[in-house]
Design an enzyme around this catalytic site. Structure first.
Site, PDB file in Angstrom:
ATOM      1  N   ASN A 216       0.847  -1.045   0.089  1.00  0.00           N
ATOM      2  CA  ASN A 216       0.031  -0.085  -0.086  1.00  0.00           C
ATOM      3  C   ASN A 216       1.119   1.359   0.058  1.00  0.00           C
ATOM      4  OD1 ASN A 216       0.650   0.615   3.024  1.00  0.00           O
ATOM      5  ND2 ASN A 216      -0.520  -1.323   3.337  1.00  0.00           N
ATOM      6  N   PRO A 313      -2.987 -11.631  10.999  1.00  0.00           N
ATOM      7  CA  PRO A 313      -3.136 -11.540  12.540  1.00  0.00           C
ATOM      8  C   PRO A 313      -3.313  -9.867  12.838  1.00  0.00           C
ATOM      9  CG  PRO A 313      -0.956 -12.093  11.973  1.00  0.00           C
ATOM     10  CD  PRO A 313      -1.570 -12.372  10.838  1.00  0.00           C
ATOM     11  N   ASP A 314      -4.069  -9.560  13.515  1.00  0.00           N
ATOM     12  CA  ASP A 314      -4.210  -8.009  14.071  1.00  0.00           C
ATOM     13  C   ASP A 314      -3.021  -7.880  14.925  1.00  0.00           C
ATOM     14  OD1 ASP A 314      -4.883  -5.443  15.178  1.00  0.00           O
ATOM     15  OD2 ASP A 314      -6.802  -5.670  14.177  1.00  0.00           O
ATOM     16  N   LYS A 345     -13.064   1.956  15.984  1.00  0.00           N
ATOM     17  CA  LYS A 345     -11.860   1.102  16.045  1.00  0.00           C
ATOM     18  C   LYS A 345     -11.151   0.904  17.355  1.00  0.00           C
ATOM     19  CE  LYS A 345     -10.260   1.247  11.926  1.00  0.00           C
ATOM     20  NZ  LYS A 345      -9.700   1.595  10.454  1.00  0.00           N
TER      21      LYS A 345
HETATM   22  N1  CTP Z   1      -2.939  -3.038  12.911  1.00  0.00           N
HETATM   23  C1  CTP Z   1      -2.374  -3.865  13.199  1.00  0.00           C
HETATM   24  N2  CTP Z   1      -2.329  -5.179  12.417  1.00  0.00           N
HETATM   25  C2  CTP Z   1      -3.226  -5.399  11.303  1.00  0.00           C
HETATM   26  C3  CTP Z   1      -4.180  -4.378  11.154  1.00  0.00           C
HETATM   27  C4  CTP Z   1      -4.086  -3.136  11.776  1.00  0.00           C
HETATM   28  O1  CTP Z   1      -1.650  -3.868  14.064  1.00  0.00           O
HETATM   29  N3  CTP Z   1      -3.252  -6.635  10.863  1.00  0.00           N
HETATM   30  C5  CTP Z   1      -3.163  -1.787  13.317  1.00  0.00           C
HETATM   31  C6  CTP Z   1      -2.451  -0.584  12.354  1.00  0.00           C
HETATM   32  O2  CTP Z   1      -1.167  -0.223  12.662  1.00  0.00           O
HETATM   33  C7  CTP Z   1      -3.347   0.663  13.078  1.00  0.00           C
HETATM   34  C8  CTP Z   1      -4.687   0.080  13.637  1.00  0.00           C
HETATM   35  O3  CTP Z   1      -4.457  -1.433  13.671  1.00  0.00           O
HETATM   36  O4  CTP Z   1      -2.821   1.243  14.325  1.00  0.00           O
HETATM   37  C9  CTP Z   1      -5.656   0.157  12.497  1.00  0.00           C
HETATM   38  O5  CTP Z   1      -5.656  -0.335  11.149  1.00  0.00           O
HETATM   39  P1  CTP Z   1      -6.412   0.011   9.888  1.00  0.00           P
HETATM   40  O6  CTP Z   1      -5.974  -0.847   8.909  1.00  0.00           O
HETATM   41  O7  CTP Z   1      -6.970   1.341   9.773  1.00  0.00           O
HETATM   42  O8  CTP Z   1      -7.930  -0.593  10.520  1.00  0.00           O
HETATM   43  P2  CTP Z   1      -8.413  -2.210  10.394  1.00  0.00           P
HETATM   44  O9  CTP Z   1      -8.302  -2.956  11.609  1.00  0.00           O
HETATM   45  O10 CTP Z   1      -7.720  -2.640   9.234  1.00  0.00           O
HETATM   46  O11 CTP Z   1      -9.774  -2.046   9.871  1.00  0.00           O
HETATM   47  P3  CTP Z   1     -10.485  -1.570   8.488  1.00  0.00           P
HETATM   48  O12 CTP Z   1     -10.079  -2.617   7.663  1.00  0.00           O
HETATM   49  O13 CTP Z   1     -11.953  -1.694   9.011  1.00  0.00           O
HETATM   50  O14 CTP Z   1     -10.372  -0.260   8.235  1.00  0.00           O
END
Ligand code: CTP
Length: 404
Positions: A216, A313-314, A345
């Site tokens: 991205n 994984p988040d 969020k």
């Molecule tokens: N983040 C993370 N790991 C992931 C996705 C996100 O640590 N796999 C963290 C990002 O670094 C940021 C926050 O979560 O601090 C939000 O990320 P964002 O991509 O904006 O949100 P998403 O959880 O992906 O939600 P959406 O797709 O609905 O925007």
């Protein structure tokens, strides 16, 4: 990155002792001025053998002082007067002989007298050693360097590398930009002293095959700015960075990763050893299942490959769920309804503080605008340079940490 005028309103006394690195001090004057400082140059007799006072006067736009017998000060006490308005006393280069002199508390020329007579509680003394590697490594120099640090001075460098004498090793003076960055950092309030801060930054790269992948537009600039601001505030900083072309901020430990899985693997064992976790990385939500070992080739039929995607994984949510999580700060990069999405969020990720920003408007830029949301309310940080915003965010984080 925009960092202009970090030294606005600051007055720096720049001392030069004798050494070939004096040629870098000319550039240093310009660099300090570019950041908004006024500079008063003081030179030892030896320094004047390497660069002329005329050059330094022309660059600094002020008369250069060299002698303790200089009668230009109204009370004839240049060693007192010159330091009283200063915000910092920076000696660059600091020769082995000059450091030895300071270690003994001697004052047989104007520059050493200035150092000795400085108001020690108010005026920081920063020394940028510059000498041959054998001179730096000599036990006497090491002993003297340790002594001046014990007496309240701070050493900037030296760096390792090529030396004027043709040898290679420790003893090179830091570059003008590095010295200026060190000085700027020194003057920042130490709001995170003793804290360990872990930061993720940049995009991730999810491979499709050995030559292609999904990524991205995140440049990593906001995360790197926060790493720099946290280090300036006295924190011990670890930066886990996706693929970005940015220089590591000084005194920051950097771990490079490519994919979300690698970022997860790097972060999880470290998270428990940090008091603060700031997740700025634009982590890819999905990766290609079963990345091809070989480059995918067209087969001439016009058919396109089909990818099976699975969720990554988040990282932030996993850290926030640890039994004893660090103070977690998330970023929400949105394209619309910023406050609403960011609020949701924050709750979904189970974190105390989220920072909202408009992704398309900020990715790759040097400026940004932030919306801070925690359990108590919201605060907007209006459009500004990313480093200025990062410093403000560090202040906000520091204010929320439990008092030691
Ligand atoms: N983040 C993370 N790991 C992931 C996705 C996100 O640590 N796999 C963290 C990002 O670094 C940021 C926050 O979560 O601090 C939000 O990320 P964002 O991509 O904006 O949100 P998403 O959880 O992906 O939600 P959406 O797709 O609905 O925007």
């Amino acid at each position: 990155m925009s960092e202009a005028l970090d030294l606005q309103g600051r007055h720096v006394v720049l001392g030069l002792s004798g050494g070939i690195a004096c040629y870098k001090s000319a550039e240093l004057v310009r660099e300090l001025q570019r950041h908004g400082a006024t500079v008063q140059v003081v030179m030892s007799e030896a320094a004047a053998q390497f660069i002329t006072p005329v050059t330094m006067q022309a660059l600094s736009n002020r008369p250069v002082f060299s002698s303790q017998w200089d009668a230009r000060q109204h009370n004839n006490m240049a060693h007192i007067e010159l330091s009283r308005e200063a915000d910092a006393l920076l000696v660059a280069p600091a020769s082995a002989d000059f450091i030895a002199k300071l270690a003994q508390g001697r004052g047989d020329d104007l520059l050493s007298l200035l150092c000795l007579a400085r108001p020690i509680d108010r005026l920081p003394l920063l020394l940028a050693p510059a000498m041959n590697r054998e001179m730096w490594a000599h036990p006497a120099t090491q002993r003297n360097a340790a002594q001046v640090v014990a007496d309240g001075a701070m050493l900037l460098g030296p760096a390792a590398g090529d030396q004027a004498c043709g040898e290679v090793g420790d003893g090179r003076m830091l570059e003008a930009t590095e010295l200026c960055e060190e000085l700027v950092a020194h003057l920042q309030p130490k709001l995170l002293a003793g804290q360990r801060v872990l930061i993720t930054a940049g995009p991730t790269f999810e491979a499709i095959d050995p030559v292609r992948g999904i990524t991205n537009l995140s440049s990593g600039k906001m995360g790197f700015a926060i790493a720099r601001a946290a280090a300036e505030s006295g924190a011990e900083v670890t930066l886990v960075a996706g693929p970005v072309a940015l220089t590591t901020p000084r005194h920051v430990r950097r771990i490079d990763v490519q994919s979300a899985l690698q970022m997860h693997e790097a972060v999880m064992p470290l998270a428990g050893q940090h008091e603060v976790f700031v997740a700025t990385a634009a982590v890819a939500d999905w990766r290609v299942q079963g990345c091809s070992e070989h480059k995918l080739k067209k087969d001439g039929s016009g058919r396109v490959p089909n990818f099976e995607m699975i969720e990554n994984p988040d990282i932030l949510a996993s850290v926030a769920r640890l039994p004893k999580p660090p103070y977690c700060v998330g970023f929400a990069a949105e394209s619309h309804d910023l406050a609403k999405h960011a609020r949701e969020k924050r709750l979904r990720k189970g974190i105390p503080l989220i920072v909202g920003n408009l992704g398309p408007a900020t990715f790759g830029q040097d400026h940004n605008a932030l919306l801070l949301i925690d359990g108590q309310g919201e605060r907007e940080l209006p459009h500004a340079g990313k480093l200025a915003l990062a410093r403000e965010l560090v202040r906000e984080i520091a204010a929320r940490l439990p008092k030691p």
